[in-house]
Design a protein around this motif. Sequence first.
Motif, short mmCIF file in Angstrom:
data_model
loop_
_atom_site.label_atom_id
_atom_site.label_comp_id
_atom_site.label_asym_id
_atom_site.label_seq_id
_atom_site.Cartn_x
_atom_site.Cartn_y
_atom_site.Cartn_z
N ILE A 1 0.74 -1.09 -0.10
CA ILE A 1 -0.15 -0.24 0.00
C ILE A 1 0.97 1.31 0.03
CG2 ILE A 1 -2.01 -1.09 0.95
CD1 ILE A 1 -1.07 0.32 3.77
N PRO A 2 0.39 2.28 -0.41
CA PRO A 2 1.16 3.46 -0.45
C PRO A 2 1.84 3.88 0.97
CG PRO A 2 -0.86 4.06 -1.56
CD PRO A 2 -1.00 2.67 -0.94
N THR A 3 3.13 4.05 1.07
CA THR A 3 3.60 4.34 2.50
C THR A 3 4.56 5.67 2.20
OG1 THR A 3 5.28 2.57 1.98
CG2 THR A 3 3.67 2.08 3.39
N LEU A 4 4.23 6.79 2.29
CA LEU A 4 5.06 7.92 1.96
C LEU A 4 5.32 8.74 3.37
CD1 LEU A 4 2.73 8.99 -0.89
CD2 LEU A 4 5.04 7.93 -1.18
N PRO A 5 6.50 8.37 4.04
CA PRO A 5 6.71 8.83 5.21
C PRO A 5 6.63 10.34 5.45
CG PRO A 5 8.75 7.73 4.10
CD PRO A 5 7.57 7.59 3.38
N ARG A 6 7.33 11.16 4.34
CA ARG A 6 6.98 12.57 4.43
C ARG A 6 5.60 12.84 4.49
NH1 ARG A 6 10.44 15.98 5.03
NH2 ARG A 6 12.25 14.96 4.79
N GLU A 7 5.12 12.54 3.61
CA GLU A 7 3.67 13.15 3.47
C GLU A 7 2.85 12.78 4.59
OE1 GLU A 7 1.75 12.29 -0.49
OE2 GLU A 7 -0.09 12.09 0.60
N ILE A 8 3.03 11.62 5.30
CA ILE A 8 2.32 11.27 6.39
C ILE A 8 2.63 11.83 7.70
CG2 ILE A 8 1.48 9.21 7.85
CD1 ILE A 8 -0.06 9.20 5.26
N GLY A 9 4.11 12.14 7.88
CA GLY A 9 4.82 12.76 8.94
C GLY A 9 5.35 11.66 9.72
N VAL A 10 5.76 10.70 9.26
CA VAL A 10 6.58 9.67 9.92
C VAL A 10 8.16 10.01 9.65
CG1 VAL A 10 7.51 7.21 9.45
CG2 VAL A 10 5.15 7.79 9.36
N HIS A 11 8.74 10.12 10.71
CA HIS A 11 10.12 10.44 10.69
C HIS A 11 11.41 9.15 10.53
CE1 HIS A 11 8.04 13.37 13.24
NE2 HIS A 11 8.24 13.96 12.16
N LEU A 12 11.06 8.01 11.00
CA LEU A 12 11.81 7.02 10.79
C LEU A 12 10.79 5.83 10.58
CD1 LEU A 12 12.83 8.06 14.08
CD2 LEU A 12 15.08 7.23 12.93
N MET A 13 11.23 4.97 9.58
CA MET A 13 10.69 3.76 9.09
C MET A 13 11.20 2.71 8.73
SD MET A 13 7.35 4.04 6.13
CE MET A 13 8.57 3.87 4.53
N SER A 14 10.83 1.58 9.30
CA SER A 14 11.77 0.13 9.03
C SER A 14 10.97 -0.58 8.09
CB SER A 14 11.76 -0.49 10.17
OG SER A 14 12.24 0.07 11.31
N PHE A 15 11.69 -1.30 7.17
CA PHE A 15 10.80 -2.32 6.17
C PHE A 15 12.16 -3.34 5.78
CE2 PHE A 15 12.21 0.19 2.50
CZ PHE A 15 12.63 1.37 2.96
N THR A 16 11.80 -4.13 5.03
CA THR A 16 12.48 -5.28 4.54
C THR A 16 12.11 -5.80 3.21
OG1 THR A 16 13.55 -7.02 5.55
CG2 THR A 16 11.47 -7.08 5.65
N SER A 17 13.11 -6.46 2.56
CA SER A 17 13.09 -6.80 1.20
C SER A 17 12.52 -8.07 1.09
CB SER A 17 14.52 -6.83 0.66
OG SER A 17 14.56 -7.77 -0.55
N HIS A 18 12.56 -8.90 2.14
CA HIS A 18 11.96 -10.21 1.75
C HIS A 18 10.34 -10.30 2.11
CE1 HIS A 18 11.39 -11.99 5.99
NE2 HIS A 18 12.18 -11.16 6.38
N LYS A 19 9.79 -9.24 2.43
CA LYS A 19 8.25 -9.29 2.38
C LYS A 19 7.55 -8.58 1.33
CE LYS A 19 8.32 -10.59 7.11
NZ LYS A 19 7.93 -9.98 8.40
N MET A 20 8.34 -8.18 0.49
CA MET A 20 8.03 -7.65 -0.70
C MET A 20 8.32 -8.17 -2.06
SD MET A 20 9.55 -3.61 -0.01
CE MET A 20 9.87 -3.09 -1.87
N TYR A 21 8.96 -9.52 -2.00
CA TYR A 21 9.14 -10.19 -3.30
C TYR A 21 10.63 -9.89 -3.67
CZ TYR A 21 4.29 -10.51 -2.95
OH TYR A 21 3.09 -10.55 -2.54
N GLY A 22 11.58 -9.37 -2.59
CA GLY A 22 12.83 -9.47 -2.77
C GLY A 22 13.55 -10.40 -2.09
N PRO A 23 14.96 -10.27 -1.94
CA PRO A 23 15.64 -11.45 -1.36
C PRO A 23 15.78 -11.13 0.36
CG PRO A 23 17.20 -9.68 -2.32
CD PRO A 23 15.98 -9.28 -2.45
N LYS A 24 16.11 -12.17 0.79
CA LYS A 24 16.04 -12.20 2.54
C LYS A 24 17.62 -11.50 2.77
CE LYS A 24 13.02 -16.20 2.87
NZ LYS A 24 12.80 -15.79 1.66
#
Length: 406
Positions: A188-211
């Motif tokens: 889903i769209p995750t636009l930290p600046r637009e929303i007002g999130v200052h730090l954001m964690s994420f990972t490749s292997h939950k979005m069809y990338g490598p572990k």
Amino acid sequence: MDKRRLIYLDNNSTTPCDPRVVETMVPYFFEKHGNAASRSHQYGWEAEEAVDYAREQIAQLLGAEDKEVIFTSGATESNNLALKGVFEMYARKGNHIITAETEHKAILDTCKHLEKQGAEITYLKVKEDGLVDLADLEAAIRPTTILVTLMWANNETGVIQPMREIAMICEKHGVLFHSDATQAVGKIPTLPREIGVHLMSFTSHKMYGPKGVGALYVSRKNPRVKVTAQMDGGGHERGMRSGTLNVPGIVGFGKAAEIARLEMAQDAERVSRLRDKLERELTKLEETKINGNVNSRMPHVSNISFKHVEGEGLMMTFNQNVAVSSGSACTSASLEPSYVLVGMGLGDDLAHSSIRFSLGRFTTEEDVDFAIEAVSKGVNHMRELSPIWEMYQDGVDLTKIEWSAH
Ligand SMILES: *Cc1c(COP(=O)(O)O)cnc(C)c1O
């Protein structure tokens, strides 16, 4: 049932690598094997260029600047870096952090660690639908609060928190806002600046990338956020995360981000239709309950309780054919009921009777039809064998029963 068929409906645990991602990675294992920090030859330049390009692809997905993307080994490390890094960097301002009981263990265990270092942590309760209560959040903020950390979407239920409202509260009180967005980024769209999130964690292997590769978004302006490094060494990643970069992994992560940006909308539309079908059919079974707010939920997740059926046992009836997680998911070794579901007010029995279905880009309609049949059969089978189900059908009020000593 066809024994040869195993349907994967556990995409919240990890996703398969998109073949287009794998293809982009391959050259970076041999021909272009350079170290992105080697400044003196073609191998190094080529690797650095590839990392820069991937950083751009990821930044574009987030509507962020390249320099705001710090590569890590995954979301666990990103969460550690964000929480420990902010706690150390902003120690003079305060020691209080706000989170919620239903966060991922990578947040909760890091908070436990910080408590031993002198942090004060507020663990917010969530409402029955899994959402945090905004009034509770605001009431929890103190002059010493340095950080609010709340996940974008929950891994067990798919419930999406009211991100903008949370961000506005943080903004109003001048508190940093970190989000573990691992389950949301790329879907889903995750636009930290637009929303007002200052730090954001994420990972490749939950979005069809490598572990083994992830990132932490760290805002560079309004506010300019700094975190102390948790990994000291060569000063890579603007000094925030040392260590030779996982170039093939990062290249794959970048490609995965690009595909997500271009295909997110159509993927979500398709997969939510399949999820809705699965849910519609499975809730035709008696005594089922969908867990989590259905109006604020990821498009690919369904968490269902099958009352009076033990989830682990139910899963055994079909796990040769359908791979899912049970309501004991993240601590399945110990068979504790899911703390996320218990935190939402489900009793232990209902939590134990829950199954998480998480669909993905490669889930087909045939997969879903097959799963509906396998799971329905399993539920009916378990209930036929269950004395509790028989009592329920005879109209016995199960809540009034005095079970003999534990
Ligand atoms: C999977 C997951 C993590 C851990 O990510 P890794 O890259 O495996 O370390 C953290 N938070 C959430 C919400 C997750 O779903």
